[in-house]
Structure formats: C-alpha cells, structure tokens
Enzyme design. Structure first.
Site, PDB file in Angstrom:
ATOM      1  N   GLY A  83       0.771  -1.081   0.143  1.00 58.48           N
ATOM      2  CA  GLY A  83      -0.047   0.007   0.050  1.00 58.48           C
ATOM      3  C   GLY A  83       1.186   1.021   0.062  1.00 58.48           C
ATOM      4  N   ALA A 105      11.843   0.703  -1.217  1.00 58.89           N
ATOM      5  CA  ALA A 105      12.261   1.838  -2.221  1.00 58.89           C
ATOM      6  C   ALA A 105      13.448   1.747  -2.129  1.00 58.89           C
ATOM      7  CB  ALA A 105      11.851   3.284  -1.539  1.00 58.89           C
ATOM      8  N   LYS A 107       4.464  12.807  -4.157  1.00 55.82           N
ATOM      9  CA  LYS A 107       3.291  12.233  -4.107  1.00 55.82           C
ATOM     10  C   LYS A 107       3.248  10.898  -3.145  1.00 55.82           C
ATOM     11  CE  LYS A 107      -1.468  11.921  -5.884  1.00 55.82           C
ATOM     12  NZ  LYS A 107      -1.880  12.284  -7.239  1.00 55.82           N
ATOM     13  N   GLY A 122      14.383   5.961   2.617  1.00 52.26           N
ATOM     14  CA  GLY A 122      12.441   5.133   2.863  1.00 52.26           C
ATOM     15  C   GLY A 122      12.116   6.550   3.529  1.00 52.26           C
ATOM     16  N   GLU A 150       8.630   4.537   7.758  1.00 52.45           N
ATOM     17  CA  GLU A 150       8.089   4.483   9.081  1.00 52.45           C
ATOM     18  C   GLU A 150       8.319   5.518   9.703  1.00 52.45           C
ATOM     19  OE1 GLU A 150      10.008   0.733   9.092  1.00 52.45           O
ATOM     20  OE2 GLU A 150       8.671  -0.047  10.888  1.00 52.45           O
TER      21      GLU A 150
HETATM   22 MO1  MOS Z   1       7.190  -2.735   8.914  1.00 52.34          MO
HETATM   23  S1  MOS Z   1       6.624  -2.860  11.205  1.00 52.34           S
HETATM   24  O1  MOS Z   1       9.166  -3.204   8.724  1.00 52.34           O
HETATM   25  O2  MOS Z   1       6.112  -3.513   8.358  1.00 52.34           O
END
Ligand code: MOS
Length: 745
Positions: free
Chosen positions: A470, A513, A640, A709, A712
């Site tokens: 996603g 990525a 985006k 990246g 997170e």
């Molecule tokens: Mo992430 S918690 O490494 O999907």
C-alpha cells in the site's frame, strides 16, 4: 511518445484504478474450483489444555467436510517448532493444532471445513470442547516481577551502548527530570484482514494467495513445515490491503489453510475475523523510565533510559526501544537497559517503526519535561543538544538534515509566536497548545534482485518478489524503470508480490524503495547495455563510435550524449537482436554503487514534528488542529506517494497520542475491545490540517539511489508532539499514552 516518468515526479499510483474498481484481487478474493471454507475456532481460555472434543453435532451439520484439531491432524514435516521464518525471534514459533496445550486466549484449537463459509461458521458453534484452565497472567505490572534480559538476542538487534558515568553525572546535574512513561498495547488493524486461499492443483503443487509482506518467506515456511518441495509452493500477494508489520511473519491462517488443503487434497480458504485479528500480532505494551540531567543552559549531562516490553512465554520478541535518545543527542554520560516481561498472550511483533515509535516518542515527552524544568524553549533544547554524529555509536551519519527539518517546520508552523507558559494561549473557549518532537528511524538497505524484460513491441516489464503493501512500490518502480530506459509509463508493467519472481526479503523496515529501487535500476541498466550493444552493431549505426557511457536513453531513443542528433529508436535496437525479448536480472546488495559498507557510518532518517491542539477546558476533548512535519529522508522519488506515507504515519501517531489502546480483561486473558467500534483509531473527523515538508538531503553514500525510505518515520515522535502540545495547552502532564479524556479531567 507519451509520458516518460522521471524520478521526482508526483505521479499518482499506477495501481490506483485497479484498486478502487475492485479489479485488484486480495488474498481472500480468489476462487479456485471446488474451494472449501475453513472457520477458525478460538480457545476461550488463556492457558491450560483441551481435555475433550465432541464434534458429533458439528460433523452432522450439512456441508461440513472435516473438522481438524490436534487429535486428527496429519503428521507434518516440522510440527516440532524447529523451522523459523525469516522474521522469527528467538523461541519456539507457534504451530496451530500442535497438541492439547493452550498458550494464549483465542489460540486456534480447531478448523471447521465446509462447502460454504456459512456452514463452517454454523457448525463451529456446535463444537463442544472441554478445557482445563490453569492460572495465566496477562497483567504487565505483574509480569514486571519476572522481567529478564534475554540471553539470545533477536537477529539484527542492536543493544544500547553506554558511555561515561551516567549515574554520577545525573546526581551532580543542576537540572533533573526523572519520570516513568507508558504505552498501551496496539493492534495493527490493516483494512484487509489476514486470509489465505490455497489452490490445490492436484499435481502436488499449490498456489497460495496470502495476505503477507513476504511471499518468499511464506513459501519457505510452508515448504519446510508441510514438507513440500519449494518449487511446488507458489505464494502470491500482488495486492496487500495494509499490514504495518502484521504480515511480516506467516500467521496462523495460512498454516491452517495449507494444513486443510494438504489433508483434504482440496482448495481451501481461511480468513481471520476482525475479532481474531486481535488475537495475534500486536505492538507490545511498554514502560520506560527516563532520567535526564542538564546544566542551567539545558545542555544534557546525563541520560538514563530503561525500558521493558512484554513478550509471549514461547518467544522473546525484542525491538530497539531505548537506543534512540542516546543516539540522537549529544551527551557525555548515557546508559540504557532493555528487558522483557513475559505474559500469556500471542507473541508481539513489529508494528510501524517498531521500537522507535515506542521509545523515541516516550523519550521526546521526557525532553519536553526537561525543557520546562530548565526553563528553555523545547526547540532550543533540541538545538542545544544537537549531535552531528550518532552519539551512541560514535559514528558520523551518511547525512543528517535534521537541523534543516527543525528550521523549516518551525518556520512554517509559526513556532516563534508561541508563548512558553502552559495555559497561556487560547482560542475562545478552548485552550491552545503547541508542542514539538523529534523523529528518527533507520535507513536500511537489503539485498534484493529484480529483472527487466523488453518485448519486440517496446513493452517493458520489471519484476521483483517484493510486495507493495500500500506504500506505492508499483509506481516508484515504474518511475525508476521509465527514467533509466526512457520508456513511457503506458508501456511499463510492474510485477510484484509473487514468490516466482526475483528474490526479495520481506517488505518492511522502510527498506523497499531503496533496495528494490536499486535492483530495478541495475536490471534496467543491464538491459540498456544489451540494447546499446545491439544498436552499435546495426548497419550504419550512428552510435557505432560512441562508448556506453556516451549514450543515454531518452523518450524511446538511444541518444549520443555529445551529439544528440545522433540517435536510434530503442525498438529498432531491440528488433535488431532478432530475439523475441531481451531480459536482464540483477542483484543490489550493500556496498554497491558508491554506498558505504553498512557499518562505517550511521544511516538514519529524521523528522521534526510540530503540533497544535485545542482542548475544551470543561470537557477535556482534544482536537489536533494542525501538524507540520519536516522529514529528512534523502532523495524523494515520488513526492505524492511519499507524502501519503508520511500522512499515514502522522495519522497513526495521532491515534497513538489520543485513541489507540487494546485493553485486556485479565480475568479472561482476552483483549476486550476487539473490534473497530471499540478499538479507536482516528477517522476523518479527527484529522485536520497536516502539512508535510521534505527537506533537501542529498546522500550518495546511504544507498545507491540516495533514498532512505519513508514507510515508518512519520509515526516516530508524532504522538510526543501531540502530548507535549496537550501539556502546553492544559498544564497537565500525561505520561501514559493514549491521552484519553479521563486522564485530563
Ligand atoms: Mo514494518 S513494522 O517492518 O512492516
């Protein structure tokens, strides 16, 4: 030629239309012929054993084909817990229907298999299972009495490294703040529930459509545990409806579906209910003590950071909780200690920014408290203690544009207009609070392979086994491929999420990525080499005298860089090979393309988050009215999809601050609020203005593309910015998240 995608363009998701029209099929949306449905029966007790199963009434139910429990399951290759999946932690991985023992509430104890889902569910209600319960404990505070430091560490776990003499420095510090902070249990709650459809082909092979973040991880797991040859198991997950870490390890639904398929030699689908989603992986409950000492200018003299998180009794789940503050701030004396406390639940697991979302967020509330204790502005405190190197590992960063992130976000937010005293800002009947925090996460890179194939019509297909959970991987890979070979978006197909494709690790850790991207670029460059060779050898080739590095790919042409009029159509070069297609496969691994070895320098993403809350003084209702977040994450491939990742992280951070908590009924040992009605997450009405800024951070060393990246970093620290804003608004310091109304009144 139409649209040649470029790195840096804000492209919409190329899989977006398929997703919103329902064309994209998820794990439980495949219908192999004569498929059976499995219904998982969950244990009502948290610990003990099954004494007897009376399944006569259930078996008599129309449509029921089999009822599988530990009493009649077939012998399997590795039911002895010896095989661990890629992401397993030390301990004995849970194997459903292994024996009569119950280790956690809602443990699957039987699978009812029937012609229809309705028959399976109905028959499940007729199963009479007798249990013998033994005492369990699910209370973290009780478990703290048993806390321990695990001897065997999880692979890749970095233990915090002490420096100086933190105890003496703290004792001597003129300004001190010591407090205990808590975070409740979180469940991931992806939109798509865990499900698997196993297609039994009848020739010894199975195709498994699974909700997972790692098709090849599940493939290896099923092959080892069920005794299949690896090539006989194909796992596909081209679309994943969110996961946030819950799909990193193979979950019990895929075990049960495969078990039933193998036993009955039929295709079988098993999905968890939303309630069952609350009985497996979760972010562990945490407690963190932070002691900070500083001089009168708020320069840190001592950091002591001790944390404990829960784990199950059968596995030791660990995450880096207390490293981040020690790493991020300049301070000569620092130490940290991390322990686990065992409870009778399923094993916790990685959830978006595991460790940092917990530890750095709680640490940043402690930093806010120190700012007030020292009488300095919270942003000034961060700048006073800014570290240009990783202060814990004593290593330089490949890049760290956090200073720019603080400056740009503060400017945009209007931080300089803040008045320092709590309760000093108002808007009508509401108290206004402004708070800020820092975020930090790893910029990781993992060995990944990808292939690129060009057909005689000029269609380019790039593929990799990794998943798009996603995050926008399909789109970003198309951008990289299109830019590298100068090919239009309309002619590019990206294939992901299939164990048959070139090798990739689980999709996690925000490394996708950077890692898959590097592999795709290498594969496309290798394909470019083949096209160049073919072009050069064409009769009368205008490129005959040019070296590879003198030729670029641009809008469907190979172009001589020194003399751009000299060009050849890429499709002509392709056809000149006489082959039906050209293909290249490459592997990106640490150390390639100018990036440093993984240990020479610290590699991290950073963020600065500023939040505004408005609090109803009488009712205690908190609204997060504004968030400005500036992120330093190297090169941004697609602004985006990048912004969407950060928005999602910030929304989850707001949930962490105000809403999210799974609560346990300790008498039953069962999570009580096991539905989306009672496990609160922010909805549209809770989200107001969020502004995302990406600061300039060129970094050729961190990864080949300079990408760090984004999956997170958006959640780390966000809840602290909100909690700190609530203190500024109300003068009330809440140290256990979420900050619910009862804690404010
Ligand atoms: Mo992430 S918690 O490494 O999907």
């Amino acid at each position: 030629m139409t649209h040649i995608p470029k790195v840096g363009q804000a492209l919409s998701r190329i899989d977006g239309v398929d997703k919103i029209t329902g064309k994209a099929r998820y794990a439980a949306e495949h219908f192999p012929p004569d498929m059976l449905y499995g219904w998982i029966v969950s244990s009502p007790i948290a610990k003990g054993k099954i004494v007897a199963i009376d399944d006569a009434a259930a078996r008599a139910h129309a449509g029921v084909v089999e009822i599988i429990s530990h009493l009649n399951r077939p012998h399997l290759a590795l039911l002895d817990h010896s095989y661990k999946d890629d992401v397993a932690v030390p301990g004995s991985p849970f194997r459903p229907l292994h024996d009569e023992h119950i280790a956690f509430s809602a443990q699957p104890v039987a699978l009812v298999v029937a012609d229809t889902l309705e028959a399976a569910r109905d028959a499940a209600s007729l199963l009479a299972i007798r249990y013998e319960a033994t005492p369990h404990n699910t209370d973290f505070d009780v478990a703290l009495g048993e806390k321990f430091e695990p001897k065997r560490k999880r692979s890749g776990f970095q233990a915090p490294k002490p420096r100086g003499d933190a105890d003496s420095a703290l004792a001597a510090a003129p300004v001190r703040n010591s407090a205990t902070y808590r975070l409740g249990t979180h469940h991931h709650n992806p939109m798509e529930m865990h499900g698997a459809t196993v297609h039994w082909h009848g020739d010894g092979k199975i195709t498994v459509y699974d909700k997972t973040q790692g098709a090849q991880n599940v493939q290896a797991y099923l092959a080892a545990v069920f005794g299949f040859a690896k090539d006989d198991v194909r796992v596909q997950n081209p679309y994943v409806g969110g996961a946030f870490g819950s799909g990193l390890r193979p979950q019990y639904h895929v075990f049960l579906a495969t078990l039933a398929a193998k036993m009955l030699q039929r295709s079988v689908r098993v999905t968890m209910t939303r309630e069952q989603m609350f009985s497996h992986v979760h972010r562990p409950q945490a407690i963190q003590h932070v002691s900070l000492g500083s001089d009168e200018t708020a320069a840190l003299l001592a950091i002591i950071n001790d944390a404990t998180t829960v784990t199950s009794r059968f596995e030791h789940y660990m995450e880096a909780v207390c490293n981040w503050g020690l790493m991020n701030y300049k301070c000569d004396n620092a130490k940290a200690d991390y322990t686990l406390a065992p409870v009778d639940t399923y094993t916790p697991g990685d959830m978006r920014a595991p460790g940092a979302a917990t530890g750095m967020t709680l640490f940043e509330i402690a930093m806010d408290e120190l700012a007030y204790a020292a009488g300095v502005d919270p942003l000034a405190l961060r700048l006073t203690n800014y570290s240009d190197k990783d202060a814990m590992g004593d290593k330089p960063y490949t890049s760290k544009a956090l200073r720019a992130a603080y400056a740009e976000a503060a400017e945009r937010f209007g931080w300089s207009r803040r008045t320092a005293a709590p309760r000093s800002m108002r808007d009508g009947g509401e108290l206004v609070g402004w708070g800020m925090a820092t975020g930090i996460w790893d910029a990781m890179f993992m060995k990944t392979s990808a292939s690129a194939k060009l057909d005689a019509e000029g269609g380019l297909e790039v593929s990799c086994a990794t998943a798009d959970i996603g995050t926008g991987s399909y789109t970003v890979m198309a951008q990289l491929a299109g830019e590298t070979l100068g090919i239009a978006l309309e002619q590019i197909t990206v294939k992901l999420g299939d164990s048959d494709l070139p090798a990739a690790p689980v999709e996690g850790g925000s490394w996708g990525a950077a890692s898959t991207g590097a592999a795709v670029q290498l594969a496309c460059q290798a394909l470019g080499d083949q096209l160049y060779e073919a072009a050069r050898k064409m009769p009368g080739s205008p490129l005959a005298d040019y070296k590879r590095e003198q030729v670029k790919f641009d809008e469907g042409y190979l172009v001589a860089i020194p003399s751009p009029d000299l060009r050849l159509r890429l499709i002509d070069a392709m056809r000149a090979t006489g082959k039906p297609s050209l293909k290249a496969e490459e592997t990106a691994k640490p150390g390639i393309g100018g990036m440093l070895s993984m240990t020479q320098k610290a590699r991290n993403t950073h963020s600065a988050i500023f939040a505004e809350v408005k609090v109803d003084e009488e009712l205690g209702v908190v609204r997060v009215t504004r968030v400005v977040i500036a992120v330093a994450a190297g090169k941004i491939i697609n602004p985006k999809t990048a912004r969407s990742q950060i928005l999602g992280g910030v929304v989850m951070g707001i949930g962490m601050a105000l809403h999210e908590e799974t609560m346990m009924d300790h008498r039953l040992g069962r999570f009580m609020n096991h539905s989306l009605a009672e496990y609160h997450i922010p909805v549209n009405a809770d989200i107001d203005d969020i502004e995302v800024i990406f600061v300039h951070e060129p970094d050729p060393e961190v990864t080949p593309l300079g990408v760090k990246g984004l999956g997170e970093i958006g959640i780390v620290g966000t809840a602290a910015a909100v909690a700190n804003a609530i203190f500024h608004a109300t003068g009330k310091r809440v140290r256990d998240l979420p900050v619910t109304i009862d804690k404010l009144l």
